[in-house]
Design a protein around this motif. Sequence first.
Motif, PDB file in Angstrom:
ATOM      1  N   PRO A   3       0.837  -1.215   0.000  1.00 19.51           N
ATOM      2  CA  PRO A   3       0.000   0.000   0.000  1.00 19.51           C
ATOM      3  C   PRO A   3       0.869   1.262   0.000  1.00 19.51           C
ATOM      4  O   PRO A   3       1.930   1.282   0.630  1.00 19.51           O
ATOM      5  CB  PRO A   3      -0.793  -0.097   1.302  1.00 19.51           C
ATOM      6  N   GLU A   4       0.429   2.291  -0.747  1.00 14.02           N
ATOM      7  CA  GLU A   4       1.165   3.570  -0.779  1.00 14.02           C
ATOM      8  C   GLU A   4       0.458   4.577   0.114  1.00 14.02           C
ATOM      9  O   GLU A   4      -0.732   4.830  -0.056  1.00 14.02           O
ATOM     10  CB  GLU A   4       1.178   4.124  -2.206  1.00 14.02           C
ATOM     11  N   LEU A   5       1.215   5.143   1.042  1.00  7.32           N
ATOM     12  CA  LEU A   5       0.622   6.109   1.973  1.00  7.32           C
ATOM     13  C   LEU A   5       1.542   7.311   2.104  1.00  7.32           C
ATOM     14  O   LEU A   5       2.766   7.144   2.207  1.00  7.32           O
ATOM     15  CB  LEU A   5       0.455   5.473   3.367  1.00  7.32           C
ATOM     16  N   VAL A   6       0.945   8.507   2.130  1.00  6.86           N
ATOM     17  CA  VAL A   6       1.762   9.692   2.377  1.00  6.86           C
ATOM     18  C   VAL A   6       1.805   9.927   3.895  1.00  6.86           C
ATOM     19  O   VAL A   6       0.790   9.800   4.578  1.00  6.86           O
ATOM     20  CB  VAL A   6       1.235  10.918   1.583  1.00  6.86           C
ATOM     21  N   VAL A   7       2.999  10.222   4.395  1.00  7.00           N
ATOM     22  CA  VAL A   7       3.176  10.390   5.851  1.00  7.00           C
ATOM     23  C   VAL A   7       2.711  11.786   6.256  1.00  7.00           C
ATOM     24  O   VAL A   7       3.215  12.781   5.737  1.00  7.00           O
ATOM     25  CB  VAL A   7       4.662  10.239   6.249  1.00  7.00           C
ATOM     26  N   ALA A   8       1.766  11.853   7.196  1.00  3.54           N
ATOM     27  CA  ALA A   8       1.214  13.155   7.590  1.00  3.54           C
ATOM     28  C   ALA A   8       2.099  13.900   8.578  1.00  3.54           C
ATOM     29  O   ALA A   8       2.004  15.115   8.712  1.00  3.54           O
ATOM     30  CB  ALA A   8      -0.176  12.962   8.183  1.00  3.54           C
ATOM     31  N   ILE A  56      -3.481  16.331   5.146  1.00  2.00           N
ATOM     32  CA  ILE A  56      -2.496  15.884   4.148  1.00  2.00           C
ATOM     33  C   ILE A  56      -3.198  15.175   2.998  1.00  2.00           C
ATOM     34  O   ILE A  56      -2.814  15.325   1.837  1.00  2.00           O
ATOM     35  CB  ILE A  56      -1.432  14.969   4.811  1.00  2.00           C
ATOM     36  N   LEU A  57      -4.254  14.442   3.319  1.00  4.31           N
ATOM     37  CA  LEU A  57      -5.061  13.821   2.257  1.00  4.31           C
ATOM     38  C   LEU A  57      -5.643  14.900   1.346  1.00  4.31           C
ATOM     39  O   LEU A  57      -5.580  14.797   0.116  1.00  4.31           O
ATOM     40  CB  LEU A  57      -6.185  12.987   2.897  1.00  4.31           C
ATOM     41  N   GLU A  58      -6.219  15.944   1.941  1.00  2.49           N
ATOM     42  CA  GLU A  58      -6.825  17.016   1.131  1.00  2.49           C
ATOM     43  C   GLU A  58      -5.781  17.696   0.247  1.00  2.49           C
ATOM     44  O   GLU A  58      -6.045  18.062  -0.890  1.00  2.49           O
ATOM     45  CB  GLU A  58      -7.518  18.046   2.030  1.00  2.49           C
ATOM     46  N   ALA A  59      -4.573  17.869   0.775  1.00  2.00           N
ATOM     47  CA  ALA A  59      -3.523  18.581   0.020  1.00  2.00           C
ATOM     48  C   ALA A  59      -2.921  17.719  -1.088  1.00  2.00           C
ATOM     49  O   ALA A  59      -2.460  18.252  -2.094  1.00  2.00           O
ATOM     50  CB  ALA A  59      -2.422  19.027   0.985  1.00  2.00           C
ATOM     51  N   THR A  60      -2.913  16.405  -0.908  1.00  2.00           N
ATOM     52  CA  THR A  60      -2.200  15.541  -1.866  1.00  2.00           C
ATOM     53  C   THR A  60      -3.121  14.650  -2.696  1.00  2.00           C
ATOM     54  O   THR A  60      -2.732  14.174  -3.757  1.00  2.00           O
ATOM     55  CB  THR A  60      -1.221  14.600  -1.123  1.00  2.00           C
ATOM     56  N   GLY A  61      -4.315  14.372  -2.179  1.00  2.00           N
ATOM     57  CA  GLY A  61      -5.224  13.437  -2.858  1.00  2.00           C
ATOM     58  C   GLY A  61      -4.812  11.981  -2.659  1.00  2.00           C
ATOM     59  O   GLY A  61      -5.406  11.074  -3.246  1.00  2.00           O
ATOM     60  N   ILE A  62      -3.792  11.758  -1.847  1.00  2.00           N
ATOM     61  CA  ILE A  62      -3.285  10.398  -1.619  1.00  2.00           C
ATOM     62  C   ILE A  62      -3.657   9.956  -0.201  1.00  2.00           C
ATOM     63  O   ILE A  62      -3.656  10.780   0.735  1.00  2.00           O
ATOM     64  CB  ILE A  62      -1.733  10.368  -1.751  1.00  2.00           C
ATOM     65  N   ALA A  63      -3.967   8.666  -0.031  1.00  2.00           N
ATOM     66  CA  ALA A  63      -4.268   8.133   1.304  1.00  2.00           C
ATOM     67  C   ALA A  63      -3.150   8.532   2.271  1.00  2.00           C
ATOM     68  O   ALA A  63      -1.965   8.400   1.959  1.00  2.00           O
ATOM     69  CB  ALA A  63      -4.399   6.614   1.245  1.00  2.00           C
ATOM     70  N   ALA A  64      -3.551   9.051   3.450  1.00  2.15           N
ATOM     71  CA  ALA A  64      -2.562   9.621   4.372  1.00  2.15           C
ATOM     72  C   ALA A  64      -2.510   8.842   5.683  1.00  2.15           C
ATOM     73  O   ALA A  64      -3.543   8.436   6.227  1.00  2.15           O
ATOM     74  CB  ALA A  64      -2.897  11.080   4.660  1.00  2.15           C
ATOM     75  N   ALA A 121      -2.876   5.442  15.542  1.00  2.00           N
ATOM     76  CA  ALA A 121      -2.392   5.520  14.160  1.00  2.00           C
ATOM     77  C   ALA A 121      -3.598   5.398  13.237  1.00  2.00           C
ATOM     78  O   ALA A 121      -4.522   4.628  13.526  1.00  2.00           O
ATOM     79  CB  ALA A 121      -1.391   4.401  13.884  1.00  2.00           C
ATOM     80  N   MET A 122      -3.578   6.163  12.160  1.00  2.00           N
ATOM     81  CA  MET A 122      -4.774   6.230  11.316  1.00  2.00           C
ATOM     82  C   MET A 122      -4.405   6.398   9.858  1.00  2.00           C
ATOM     83  O   MET A 122      -3.432   7.075   9.530  1.00  2.00           O
ATOM     84  CB  MET A 122      -5.586   7.446  11.773  1.00  2.00           C
ATOM     85  N   VAL A 123      -5.205   5.761   8.987  1.00  2.00           N
ATOM     86  CA  VAL A 123      -5.106   6.049   7.555  1.00  2.00           C
ATOM     87  C   VAL A 123      -6.435   6.632   7.106  1.00  2.00           C
ATOM     88  O   VAL A 123      -7.499   6.064   7.414  1.00  2.00           O
ATOM     89  CB  VAL A 123      -4.802   4.777   6.730  1.00  2.00           C
ATOM     90  N   CYS A 124      -6.407   7.773   6.412  1.00  2.00           N
ATOM     91  CA  CYS A 124      -7.614   8.353   5.816  1.00  2.00           C
ATOM     92  C   CYS A 124      -7.505   8.236   4.295  1.00  2.00           C
ATOM     93  O   CYS A 124      -6.473   8.609   3.719  1.00  2.00           O
ATOM     94  CB  CYS A 124      -7.765   9.827   6.202  1.00  2.00           C
ATOM     95  N   TYR A 125      -8.547   7.709   3.682  1.00  2.00           N
ATOM     96  CA  TYR A 125      -8.567   7.457   2.234  1.00  2.00           C
ATOM     97  C   TYR A 125      -9.388   8.524   1.511  1.00  2.00           C
ATOM     98  O   TYR A 125     -10.310   9.120   2.099  1.00  2.00           O
ATOM     99  CB  TYR A 125      -9.187   6.090   1.953  1.00  2.00           C
ATOM    100  N   PRO A 126      -9.100   8.717   0.214  1.00  2.00           N
ATOM    101  CA  PRO A 126      -9.837   9.717  -0.567  1.00  2.00           C
ATOM    102  C   PRO A 126     -11.348   9.476  -0.600  1.00  2.00           C
ATOM    103  O   PRO A 126     -12.124  10.419  -0.728  1.00  2.00           O
ATOM    104  CB  PRO A 126      -9.239   9.572  -1.980  1.00  2.00           C
ATOM    105  N   ASP A 127     -11.812   8.219  -0.443  1.00  2.00           N
ATOM    106  CA  ASP A 127     -13.269   7.972  -0.485  1.00  2.00           C
ATOM    107  C   ASP A 127     -13.944   8.248   0.858  1.00  2.00           C
ATOM    108  O   ASP A 127     -15.129   7.969   1.043  1.00  2.00           O
ATOM    109  CB  ASP A 127     -13.547   6.528  -0.939  1.00  2.00           C
TER     110      ASP A 127
END
Length: 193
Positions: A3-8, A56-64, A121-127
Motif C-alpha cells: 500500500p502507498e501512503l503519504v506520511v502526515a 495531508i489527504l486534502e492537500a495531496t489526494g493520496i491516502a494519508a 495511528a490512522m489512515v484516511c482514504y480519498p473515499d
Amino acid sequence: MLPELVVASANPDKVKEISEVLDGLVTLIPRPEELPEVVEDGDTLEDNARLKAKAILEATGIAALSDDTGLSVDALGGDPGVHSARYSSESASYYDNVEKLLKNLEGIPPRLRTARFQTVAMVCYPDGTEVIATGVVEGTIAESRKGSEGFGYDPVFIPYEGRGLSFAEMGEEKHRISHRGRALRNLVEMLSS
Ligand code: IMP
C-alpha cells in the motif's frame, strides 16, 4: 503490491521511526515540504491524528497515514496526555518538557511513577473511509534522564518490558515494544485483512 501512503507527520523523529517500523510493509511517500504544519488542537489523540491525516489527504489526494501520541502519568492525573508536545509551553523543546515532568514528579517514589505511552495511528482514504489502530506501552518515569537515542520523553520512560533500560537506551529495539511500533503493526494488519 505494498500500500502507498503519504506520511502526515512533519516531525522528523517520528517519521524516522515510522519508516523503520513499516520498512517492507508499506511504501511511504514523504509529506510535501511546502505544506504548513497542522494545528493539533483536538481534544483526543484520535481527533489530532484525524486532523493531520485529513489535512495531508486534502492537500495531496493520496491516502494519508498519521499518528498521535500522548504520555499519561498516573501521579499527575493522566498529564501531559494529549498536551505532551506542549507540556512546558507552546514552543517547548523536548528538554523543557522532560524538565517540567521531572519537576512535577519530584518526591514521588518509584512505585508511584507509573505511566504509559498511547498512540493512535490512522489512515484516511480519498473515499472518506478511515482505518484506526492503537498501541500502548506501560512503564515508569525515571528520576533522571538515561540514554541519548530516541526523542521526546524517551530518556525518562522505562518500559516494563525493557530490562530496566529507558527507551533512549534502546535504539531500534524500542520499536518491538513501543506504543508506536504496536499501533503501526496493528494498523498494517487491519489494512491487509
Ligand atoms: P505527537 O503529538 O504524536 O507529535 O507527540 C506529542 C509529543 O509526545 C512529542 O512532541 C514528544 O514529546 C512526545 N512523544 C511522542 N512519541 C514519543 C516517543 O516515542 N517517545 C518519547 N516521546 C514521544
